[in-house]
Design a protein around this motif. Structure first.
Motif, PDB file in Angstrom:
ATOM      1  N   VAL A 124      11.774  -5.900 -31.443  1.00 38.92           N
ATOM      2  CA  VAL A 124      12.019  -4.918 -30.537  1.00 38.92           C
ATOM      3  C   VAL A 124      11.080  -3.829 -30.606  1.00 38.92           C
ATOM      4  CG1 VAL A 124      13.549  -3.520 -32.245  1.00 38.92           C
ATOM      5  CG2 VAL A 124      13.838  -3.112 -29.797  1.00 38.92           C
ATOM      6  N   ASP A 125      10.470  -3.480 -29.571  1.00 43.13           N
ATOM      7  CA  ASP A 125       9.569  -2.337 -29.274  1.00 43.13           C
ATOM      8  C   ASP A 125      10.071  -1.049 -29.538  1.00 43.13           C
ATOM      9  OD1 ASP A 125       7.290  -1.184 -28.923  1.00 43.13           O
ATOM     10  OD2 ASP A 125       6.984  -1.327 -26.761  1.00 43.13           O
ATOM     11  N   SER A 126      10.621  -0.667 -30.889  1.00 43.80           N
ATOM     12  CA  SER A 126      11.290   0.542 -31.097  1.00 43.80           C
ATOM     13  C   SER A 126      10.404   1.829 -31.072  1.00 43.80           C
ATOM     14  CB  SER A 126      12.061   0.473 -32.500  1.00 43.80           C
ATOM     15  OG  SER A 126      10.986  -0.194 -33.521  1.00 43.80           O
ATOM     16  N   LYS A 127       9.235   1.939 -30.952  1.00 44.42           N
ATOM     17  CA  LYS A 127       8.315   2.959 -31.001  1.00 44.42           C
ATOM     18  C   LYS A 127       8.681   4.117 -31.985  1.00 44.42           C
ATOM     19  CE  LYS A 127       7.676   2.359 -25.944  1.00 44.42           C
ATOM     20  NZ  LYS A 127       6.676   1.454 -26.252  1.00 44.42           N
ATOM     21  N   CYS A 128       8.951   3.556 -33.290  1.00 44.89           N
ATOM     22  CA  CYS A 128       9.240   4.526 -34.311  1.00 44.89           C
ATOM     23  C   CYS A 128       7.796   5.197 -34.740  1.00 44.89           C
ATOM     24  CB  CYS A 128       9.589   3.772 -35.573  1.00 44.89           C
ATOM     25  SG  CYS A 128      11.497   3.035 -35.194  1.00 44.89           S
ATOM     26  N   ILE A 129       8.223   6.551 -34.918  1.00 45.92           N
ATOM     27  CA  ILE A 129       7.087   7.353 -35.613  1.00 45.92           C
ATOM     28  C   ILE A 129       6.739   6.910 -37.114  1.00 45.92           C
ATOM     29  CG2 ILE A 129       6.188   9.618 -36.300  1.00 45.92           C
ATOM     30  CD1 ILE A 129       8.095  10.730 -33.948  1.00 45.92           C
ATOM     31  N   LEU A 130       7.848   6.687 -37.741  1.00 50.48           N
ATOM     32  CA  LEU A 130       7.926   6.222 -39.184  1.00 50.48           C
ATOM     33  C   LEU A 130       9.231   5.267 -39.444  1.00 50.48           C
ATOM     34  CD1 LEU A 130       6.771   5.738 -42.067  1.00 50.48           C
ATOM     35  CD2 LEU A 130       7.949   8.268 -42.470  1.00 50.48           C
ATOM     36  N   GLY A 131       9.114   4.041 -38.987  1.00 49.80           N
ATOM     37  CA  GLY A 131      10.183   2.964 -39.073  1.00 49.80           C
ATOM     38  C   GLY A 131      10.317   2.807 -40.647  1.00 49.80           C
ATOM     39  N   GLU A 132      11.625   2.668 -41.133  1.00 43.97           N
ATOM     40  CA  GLU A 132      11.716   2.522 -42.533  1.00 43.97           C
ATOM     41  C   GLU A 132      13.239   1.742 -42.691  1.00 43.97           C
ATOM     42  OE1 GLU A 132      10.591   2.177 -45.562  1.00 43.97           O
ATOM     43  OE2 GLU A 132       8.616   3.258 -45.504  1.00 43.97           O
ATOM     44  N   SER A 133      13.570   1.361 -43.777  1.00 41.91           N
ATOM     45  CA  SER A 133      14.709   1.073 -44.332  1.00 41.91           C
ATOM     46  C   SER A 133      15.475   0.057 -43.620  1.00 41.91           C
ATOM     47  CB  SER A 133      15.571   2.287 -44.574  1.00 41.91           C
ATOM     48  OG  SER A 133      16.977   1.898 -45.034  1.00 41.91           O
ATOM     49  N   PRO A 134      14.938  -1.236 -43.416  1.00 34.20           N
ATOM     50  CA  PRO A 134      15.833  -2.205 -42.942  1.00 34.20           C
ATOM     51  C   PRO A 134      16.675  -2.637 -43.658  1.00 34.20           C
ATOM     52  CG  PRO A 134      13.587  -3.169 -43.471  1.00 34.20           C
ATOM     53  CD  PRO A 134      13.545  -1.541 -43.723  1.00 34.20           C
ATOM     54  N   ALA A 135      18.032  -2.891 -42.950  1.00 37.19           N
ATOM     55  CA  ALA A 135      19.191  -3.560 -43.717  1.00 37.19           C
ATOM     56  C   ALA A 135      19.970  -4.473 -42.830  1.00 37.19           C
ATOM     57  CB  ALA A 135      20.134  -2.503 -44.256  1.00 37.19           C
ATOM     58  N   TRP A 136      20.045  -5.829 -43.261  1.00 35.14           N
ATOM     59  CA  TRP A 136      20.959  -6.593 -42.528  1.00 35.14           C
ATOM     60  C   TRP A 136      22.360  -6.611 -42.910  1.00 35.14           C
ATOM     61  CZ3 TRP A 136      20.502  -9.452 -38.261  1.00 35.14           C
ATOM     62  CH2 TRP A 136      21.534 -10.509 -38.036  1.00 35.14           C
ATOM     63  N   ASP A 137      23.097  -6.073 -41.764  1.00 38.58           N
ATOM     64  CA  ASP A 137      24.463  -5.832 -41.997  1.00 38.58           C
ATOM     65  C   ASP A 137      25.211  -7.342 -41.629  1.00 38.58           C
ATOM     66  OD1 ASP A 137      27.192  -5.397 -41.703  1.00 38.58           O
ATOM     67  OD2 ASP A 137      26.703  -3.133 -41.145  1.00 38.58           O
ATOM     68  N   ARG A 138      25.742  -8.180 -42.614  1.00 41.57           N
ATOM     69  CA  ARG A 138      26.449  -9.403 -42.333  1.00 41.57           C
ATOM     70  C   ARG A 138      27.648  -9.306 -41.672  1.00 41.57           C
ATOM     71  NH1 ARG A 138      26.930  -8.063 -47.810  1.00 41.57           N
ATOM     72  NH2 ARG A 138      28.796  -8.569 -48.854  1.00 41.57           N
ATOM     73  N   ALA A 139      28.185  -8.314 -41.659  1.00 41.47           N
ATOM     74  CA  ALA A 139      29.486  -8.258 -40.940  1.00 41.47           C
ATOM     75  C   ALA A 139      29.410  -7.773 -39.353  1.00 41.47           C
ATOM     76  CB  ALA A 139      30.248  -6.930 -41.757  1.00 41.47           C
ATOM     77  N   MET A 140      28.547  -6.956 -39.118  1.00 45.45           N
ATOM     78  CA  MET A 140      28.297  -6.673 -37.874  1.00 45.45           C
ATOM     79  C   MET A 140      27.190  -7.557 -37.352  1.00 45.45           C
ATOM     80  SD  MET A 140      28.102  -2.528 -38.147  1.00 45.45           S
ATOM     81  CE  MET A 140      27.960  -2.402 -36.119  1.00 45.45           C
ATOM     82  N   LYS A 141      26.203  -8.399 -38.027  1.00 42.14           N
ATOM     83  CA  LYS A 141      25.356  -9.213 -37.462  1.00 42.14           C
ATOM     84  C   LYS A 141      24.157  -8.392 -36.687  1.00 42.14           C
ATOM     85  CE  LYS A 141      28.299 -13.458 -37.157  1.00 42.14           C
ATOM     86  NZ  LYS A 141      27.757 -14.075 -38.618  1.00 42.14           N
ATOM     87  N   ARG A 142      23.856  -7.367 -37.392  1.00 43.53           N
ATOM     88  CA  ARG A 142      22.881  -6.340 -36.878  1.00 43.53           C
ATOM     89  C   ARG A 142      21.746  -5.820 -38.067  1.00 43.53           C
ATOM     90  NH1 ARG A 142      23.730  -2.340 -32.436  1.00 43.53           N
ATOM     91  NH2 ARG A 142      25.043  -3.422 -30.916  1.00 43.53           N
TER      92      ARG A 142
END
Length: 423
Positions: A63-81
């Motif tokens: 995804v082209d999220s255009k973050c200034i400082l993207g961080e902390s990715p976490a896969w949520d297995r319940a929400m599948k997000r």
């Protein structure tokens, strides 16, 4: 162009020059006559979106999220997000790979990290408070929790005059929470940092642990109702004098074929300023770490030495560490047992920040990135990228705070298109 590497000396036996050519160096030259070694120009052009950087490695823009400082990715297995943050953009993002929807929750302050909580909610570490957040609440005002779960301990705050003789405690100037994750038992580990961390004389941060509700009754709250707050009692110091707390991971043992068996007994930690990945003896039952057991398992080369600043980190199913090297444009796989580099994946951006495995089969390595400036800025800098490496899967999705997710919870159906406001 077009050549492939039939064999390559281990990473510690070679160096990479600025032009992207792998060169035999030092004692490695002695092995040149003992093996057939193909050295070719790095296939960097193929690392573009949707391309293959090396055989069996695919890198694409999620995804082209255009973050200034993207961080902390976490896969949520319940929400599948895939949840992540834009620290400088003061918002939380939640990406649904099934629909390409990417919801944003403005938070009004810098958010260092997020972890899954319960039924569509997250915990988010702000400047000095830890909030509950509902990323899918239809009313934006209801997304950020009305109360906070915890605050920076009093001993680590400063007293500030607010007029008429009144005083409040707040984080020291330039301080905020930074990276954090939950351990296998659902405890939140989060570090604090000083924005002036490069100054050796600046005040240091700490690493804290926040125990989940099921443990509160066993501590200072026999009735289990610490929601009445004394909230700063919930954060317990684990490490003092940290400079820049970043990557964390928990393993059952330091690598090897039995990495999926037995209790978790090792905690990996990155203090970026030290250029190391350190390991501690860890007790899964009570969440303690033996500070005296601290040892360096990987010494990360500096950017000038062909490495970068170690930042976010995750663990694969074989017990190997995947570490983002800031400013290097790379994600590197390390063997914590030997300290050696096993694999390096080139990204189509220069400033990656953190990584985690996600997807139903945990075969997608998601990588957050940060803003680049100037005419040479990479396309899609600040975006969320997805890497697939043949034969590699994550050890586990992000652990939820407090307990495993409700097995009967079904996240709301969302059809919002990427970049659109349509439901």
């Amino acid at each position: 162009p077009g050549l492939r590497k039939a064999a390559l000396l281990p990473s510690y036996e070679r160096s990479r020059c600025a032009e992207g050519v792998w060169m035999i160096c030092g004692k490695s030259a002695a092995f040149a006559s003992l093996a057939v070694i193909l050295i070719a120009m790095a296939d960097d052009a193929a690392a573009g979106l949707g391309g293959l950087s090396l055989s069996g490695v695919e890198v694409s823009l999620a995804v082209d999220s255009k973050c200034i400082l993207g961080e902390s990715p976490a896969w949520d297995r319940a929400m599948k997000r895939l949840h992540f943050v834009d620290i400088e953009g003061c918002k939380i993002l939640s990406f649904d790979p099934a629909t390409n929807a990417c919801d944003e929750v403005p938070m009004g302050e810098k958010i260092g990290c997020v972890v899954p909580y319960q039924q569509g909610r997250l915990l988010a570490a702000g400047v000095e408070k830890i909030y509950t957040v509902d990323v899918l609440a239809e009313v934006p005002e209801e997304r950020k929790g009305p109360t906070h779960m915890a605050v920076l301990p009093d001993a680590d705050c400063e007293t500030v005059e607010i007029g008429q003789g009144a005083q409040v405690l707040q984080a020291p100037p330039g301080f905020r929470f930074n990276d954090g994750k939950c351990d296998p038992s659902g405890r939140l580990w989060v570090g604090s940092m000083n924005s002036d961390w490069r100054n050796p004389e600046a005040r240091k941060g700490k690493l804290y642990c926040m125990t989940p509700p099921k443990e509160w009754a066993n501590e200072e709250d026999p009735d289990g109702i610490l929601h009445q707050y004394g909230p700063n009692a919930l954060l317990r110091e684990k490490l003092a004098s940290t400079t820049l707390s970043n990557g964390m991971a928990w393993a059952r043992r330091p690598g090897g074929e039995h990495a999926a068996e037995g209790p978790f007994d090792t905690f990996y930690f990155i203090d970026s300023a030290l250029q190391t990945i350190d390991a501690f003896a860890y007790c899964e039952a009570d969440g303690s770490i033996d500070v005296a057991s601290r040892r360096t398992v990987v010494k990360v080369p500096t950017l000038a030495e062909g490495g970068g600043v170690p930042d976010g980190m995750t663990l694969d199913a074989d017990g190997h560490l995947w570490v983002v090297l800031g400013e290097s444009g790379c994600v590197v796989q390390y063997d914590p047992a030997s300290g050696s580099e096993l694999r390096r994946v080139k990204l189509p951006v220069l400033r990656p920040t953190a990584c985690t495995f996600g997807g139903d089969d945990l075969a997608d390595l998601y990588v957050t990135t940060r803003e680049e400036k100037g005419e040479s800025a990479s396309a899609n800098h600040g975006g969320l990228f997805k890497v697939r490496v043949e034969g590699v899967k994550g050890m586990a999705p992000a652990w939820h705070f407090g307990s495993p997710p409700d097995p009967e919870y079904v996240p709301p159906l969302r059809t919002k298109e990427k970049g659109k406001g349509k439901e």
